[in-house]
Design a protein around this motif. Sequence first.
Motif, PDB file in Angstrom:
ATOM      1  N   ALA A 227       0.872  -1.178  -0.029  1.00 29.74           N
ATOM      2  CA  ALA A 227      -0.077   0.138   0.033  1.00 29.74           C
ATOM      3  C   ALA A 227       0.958   1.077  -0.075  1.00 29.74           C
ATOM      4  O   ALA A 227       1.937   1.209   0.263  1.00 29.74           O
ATOM      5  N   PRO A 228       0.392   2.555  -0.413  1.00 25.77           N
ATOM      6  CA  PRO A 228       1.142   3.524  -0.322  1.00 25.77           C
ATOM      7  C   PRO A 228       1.753   3.916   1.119  1.00 25.77           C
ATOM      8  O   PRO A 228       1.070   3.416   1.953  1.00 25.77           O
ATOM      9  N   PRO A 229       2.649   4.736   1.217  1.00 25.45           N
ATOM     10  CA  PRO A 229       3.530   5.322   0.401  1.00 25.45           C
ATOM     11  C   PRO A 229       4.227   4.167  -0.392  1.00 25.45           C
ATOM     12  O   PRO A 229       4.775   3.414  -0.005  1.00 25.45           O
ATOM     13  N   TRP A 230       4.427   4.644  -1.780  1.00 32.46           N
ATOM     14  CA  TRP A 230       5.158   3.826  -2.565  1.00 32.46           C
ATOM     15  C   TRP A 230       6.787   4.160  -2.656  1.00 32.46           C
ATOM     16  O   TRP A 230       7.597   3.427  -3.366  1.00 32.46           O
ATOM     17  N   ASN A 231       7.237   4.701  -1.697  1.00 37.46           N
ATOM     18  CA  ASN A 231       8.691   5.206  -1.775  1.00 37.46           C
ATOM     19  C   ASN A 231       9.200   4.620  -0.632  1.00 37.46           C
ATOM     20  O   ASN A 231      10.547   4.943  -0.121  1.00 37.46           O
ATOM     21  N   GLU A 232       8.687   3.640  -0.051  1.00 39.38           N
ATOM     22  CA  GLU A 232       8.968   2.927   1.187  1.00 39.38           C
ATOM     23  C   GLU A 232       9.702   1.277   0.995  1.00 39.38           C
ATOM     24  O   GLU A 232       8.838   0.606   0.449  1.00 39.38           O
ATOM     25  N   GLY A 233      10.853   1.158   1.327  1.00 29.61           N
ATOM     26  CA  GLY A 233      11.490   0.016   1.393  1.00 29.61           C
ATOM     27  C   GLY A 233      10.964  -1.272   0.275  1.00 29.61           C
ATOM     28  O   GLY A 233      11.177  -1.090  -0.932  1.00 29.61           O
ATOM     29  N   VAL A 234      10.405  -2.387   0.898  1.00 32.57           N
ATOM     30  CA  VAL A 234      10.168  -3.668   0.106  1.00 32.57           C
ATOM     31  C   VAL A 234       9.075  -2.979  -0.875  1.00 32.57           C
ATOM     32  O   VAL A 234       9.186  -3.698  -1.964  1.00 32.57           O
ATOM     33  N   ILE A 235       8.081  -2.394  -0.338  1.00 32.38           N
ATOM     34  CA  ILE A 235       7.043  -1.952  -1.139  1.00 32.38           C
ATOM     35  C   ILE A 235       7.496  -1.460  -2.431  1.00 32.38           C
ATOM     36  O   ILE A 235       6.859  -1.554  -3.493  1.00 32.38           O
ATOM     37  N   ASN A 236       8.373  -0.564  -2.281  1.00 33.76           N
ATOM     38  CA  ASN A 236       9.008   0.201  -3.336  1.00 33.76           C
ATOM     39  C   ASN A 236       9.690  -0.874  -4.176  1.00 33.76           C
ATOM     40  O   ASN A 236       9.394  -0.587  -5.489  1.00 33.76           O
ATOM     41  N   LEU A 237      10.456  -1.777  -3.887  1.00 34.71           N
ATOM     42  CA  LEU A 237      10.978  -2.752  -4.703  1.00 34.71           C
ATOM     43  C   LEU A 237       9.973  -3.588  -5.427  1.00 34.71           C
ATOM     44  O   LEU A 237       9.851  -3.731  -6.775  1.00 34.71           O
ATOM     45  N   ILE A 238       8.803  -4.108  -4.586  1.00 36.08           N
ATOM     46  CA  ILE A 238       7.819  -4.828  -5.163  1.00 36.08           C
ATOM     47  C   ILE A 238       7.231  -4.028  -6.391  1.00 36.08           C
ATOM     48  O   ILE A 238       6.785  -4.644  -7.392  1.00 36.08           O
ATOM     49  N   ARG A 239       6.825  -2.906  -6.036  1.00 37.54           N
ATOM     50  CA  ARG A 239       5.989  -2.050  -7.168  1.00 37.54           C
ATOM     51  C   ARG A 239       6.779  -2.076  -8.289  1.00 37.54           C
ATOM     52  O   ARG A 239       6.171  -2.059  -9.638  1.00 37.54           O
ATOM     53  N   ARG A 240       8.179  -1.783  -8.299  1.00 40.73           N
ATOM     54  CA  ARG A 240       8.951  -1.514  -9.476  1.00 40.73           C
ATOM     55  C   ARG A 240       9.096  -2.806 -10.297  1.00 40.73           C
ATOM     56  O   ARG A 240       8.785  -2.923 -11.697  1.00 40.73           O
ATOM     57  N   ILE A 241       9.263  -3.840  -9.423  1.00 38.87           N
ATOM     58  CA  ILE A 241       9.348  -5.343 -10.323  1.00 38.87           C
ATOM     59  C   ILE A 241       7.966  -5.721 -10.968  1.00 38.87           C
ATOM     60  O   ILE A 241       7.910  -6.199 -12.040  1.00 38.87           O
ATOM     61  N   ALA A 242       6.967  -5.369 -10.205  1.00 38.80           N
ATOM     62  CA  ALA A 242       5.439  -5.898 -10.784  1.00 38.80           C
ATOM     63  C   ALA A 242       5.141  -4.817 -11.782  1.00 38.80           C
ATOM     64  O   ALA A 242       4.675  -5.372 -13.067  1.00 38.80           O
ATOM     65  N   HIS A 243       5.398  -3.707 -11.790  1.00 38.34           N
ATOM     66  CA  HIS A 243       5.053  -2.908 -12.974  1.00 38.34           C
ATOM     67  C   HIS A 243       5.903  -3.076 -14.216  1.00 38.34           C
ATOM     68  O   HIS A 243       5.459  -3.274 -15.118  1.00 38.34           O
ATOM     69  N   ASP A 244       7.176  -3.313 -13.811  1.00 37.32           N
ATOM     70  CA  ASP A 244       8.093  -3.227 -15.205  1.00 37.32           C
ATOM     71  C   ASP A 244       7.965  -4.744 -15.683  1.00 37.32           C
ATOM     72  O   ASP A 244       7.938  -4.936 -17.029  1.00 37.32           O
ATOM     73  N   LEU A 245       7.927  -5.965 -14.979  1.00 31.61           N
ATOM     74  CA  LEU A 245       7.626  -7.253 -15.554  1.00 31.61           C
ATOM     75  C   LEU A 245       6.314  -7.471 -16.316  1.00 31.61           C
ATOM     76  O   LEU A 245       6.101  -8.054 -17.128  1.00 31.61           O
ATOM     77  N   LYS A 246       5.111  -6.629 -15.671  1.00 28.60           N
ATOM     78  CA  LYS A 246       3.884  -6.434 -16.403  1.00 28.60           C
ATOM     79  C   LYS A 246       4.039  -5.844 -17.783  1.00 28.60           C
ATOM     80  O   LYS A 246       3.722  -6.442 -18.843  1.00 28.60           O
ATOM     81  N   GLN A 247       4.615  -4.781 -17.646  1.00 28.48           N
ATOM     82  CA  GLN A 247       5.165  -4.168 -19.148  1.00 28.48           C
ATOM     83  C   GLN A 247       5.807  -4.993 -20.004  1.00 28.48           C
ATOM     84  O   GLN A 247       5.826  -4.720 -21.326  1.00 28.48           O
ATOM     85  N   ARG A 248       6.491  -5.843 -19.525  1.00 29.57           N
ATOM     86  CA  ARG A 248       7.343  -6.732 -20.685  1.00 29.57           C
ATOM     87  C   ARG A 248       6.644  -7.947 -20.970  1.00 29.57           C
ATOM     88  O   ARG A 248       6.865  -8.820 -21.569  1.00 29.57           O
ATOM     89  N   GLY A 249       5.082  -8.134 -20.540  1.00 32.25           N
ATOM     90  CA  GLY A 249       4.285  -8.987 -21.294  1.00 32.25           C
ATOM     91  C   GLY A 249       4.065  -9.929 -20.166  1.00 32.25           C
ATOM     92  O   GLY A 249       3.479 -10.977 -20.603  1.00 32.25           O
ATOM     93  N   ASN A 250       4.406 -10.140 -19.122  1.00 27.46           N
ATOM     94  CA  ASN A 250       4.256 -11.053 -18.000  1.00 27.46           C
ATOM     95  C   ASN A 250       3.044 -10.848 -16.993  1.00 27.46           C
ATOM     96  O   ASN A 250       2.423  -9.580 -16.962  1.00 27.46           O
ATOM     97  N   GLN A 251       2.266 -11.995 -16.569  1.00 28.15           N
ATOM     98  CA  GLN A 251       1.139 -11.668 -15.811  1.00 28.15           C
ATOM     99  C   GLN A 251       1.614 -11.865 -14.298  1.00 28.15           C
ATOM    100  O   GLN A 251       2.227 -12.674 -13.725  1.00 28.15           O
ATOM    101  N   VAL A 252       1.416 -10.678 -13.468  1.00 29.28           N
ATOM    102  CA  VAL A 252       1.927 -10.712 -12.105  1.00 29.28           C
ATOM    103  C   VAL A 252       0.791 -10.471 -11.075  1.00 29.28           C
ATOM    104  O   VAL A 252      -0.074  -9.475 -11.306  1.00 29.28           O
ATOM    105  N   THR A 253       0.775 -11.203 -10.107  1.00 25.86           N
ATOM    106  CA  THR A 253       0.004 -11.172  -9.040  1.00 25.86           C
ATOM    107  C   THR A 253       0.574 -10.877  -7.733  1.00 25.86           C
ATOM    108  O   THR A 253       1.551 -11.507  -7.476  1.00 25.86           O
ATOM    109  N   ILE A 254       0.441 -10.071  -6.890  1.00 29.28           N
ATOM    110  CA  ILE A 254       0.978  -9.496  -5.649  1.00 29.28           C
ATOM    111  C   ILE A 254      -0.034 -10.289  -4.592  1.00 29.28           C
ATOM    112  O   ILE A 254      -1.240  -9.893  -4.259  1.00 29.28           O
TER     113      ILE A 254
END
Length: 376
Positions: A16-43
């Motif tokens: 959950a927000p804020p998105w600039n904190e720790g592991v959440i920050n990391l997960i959001r970047r990974i999920a966002h970019d892997l989805k942009q690359r055509g993969n299906q991501v569930t958190i």
Amino acid sequence: MSNSFRLAIISSTPYAPPWNEGVINLIRRIAHDLKQRGNQVTIITPLPKNPLSPDATSENVVYASRIPDLSGPLRRMALIRAWFTTSWVLRQLDPEPQVVLLITSVFSTLGFRTQLIKLFCAKPLLLYVTGLGKPRVGYKLGLQADRILVGTEFLQRWFPEAGVINPFIPIHLTNSKIAKSARLADCFTLLFLGSFERQRGVETLLRATALAKGRTTKRIRLIIAWNGAGADNRQNILDVIELLQIGSIIDLRGQVDTCQIYAEADVVVIPRISEERMAFPVRLVESLNMNVPVIVSRICGMETLVEGWGLSVEPGNAEMLAQAILTMLEDTLLYKQLQENCYKVKQKYDTQAGLTQLENELRGLTKMIEKQCEGL
């Protein structure tokens, strides 16, 4: 055979927000970019206090259970129950994931948690270790990860066989540019972002700031951007500020716009005094990206990471930290060189290269299972 895959990311921290904190920050970047690359991501995440609205994130988020605000043995029991729930939710996903990514710190029951995940879903498991929890005894007991990655060479002490992927630049800083600096021309601004937990060393920073203030005629101010964690130590920090009589130069804030706050800072200080709950400081990557030199404690290998673009001091040593602050303040040529070096060093933390490495690791695990199935 498609190169894309279905991925489930398990978050130990409420996503959950804020998105600039720790592991959440990391997960959001990974999920966002892997989805942009055509993969299906569930958190899969514990239920936050304020669940997200459907449009709060573009990722597919599934809530497991809420982790109650408990301490001691009761909290450990609640966490174990939450791991069972998370593993069960993972099994119910439809369509089922082809591979699971667990992002976590090292802690004593880590092996138990990987066993649960493997038991419930029987899918390849990539373990991405980002920091140190407590306690850390027996963390490898029963560990069933198919592949292990760590977020810095320092963490290879616990997993020598692991590959290293450096932290990624957060989404909110991806396209950021300091078009117009908000720095004050007549004031040297120090910046601390994060928790008030004692191991973060805020009290040491306050003492060092007071010492530096008394040894220069130039203006100094310290911005403290508190993320809300470590509330039980907040009053102690306020008491130290009052005792040192430096309230006039302290700018105490809550959650901030990260890009804006870096634009105000001349130096970012990470005054850690303990390894406990230590991960690769995303603040280092953020500071690099925003071309802001740093002062760090010589702990968890940070002194090596900042060579050429920052200074390091002994943990908890307010005198050394004060001298480092004064060096940054008074040695203009050194400061400019450190700032220029940020441009060079940031190339090491190529986010797209790191994401490609992670994607290849995940895809490799899915291909391994596909080949095993074909051989049956």
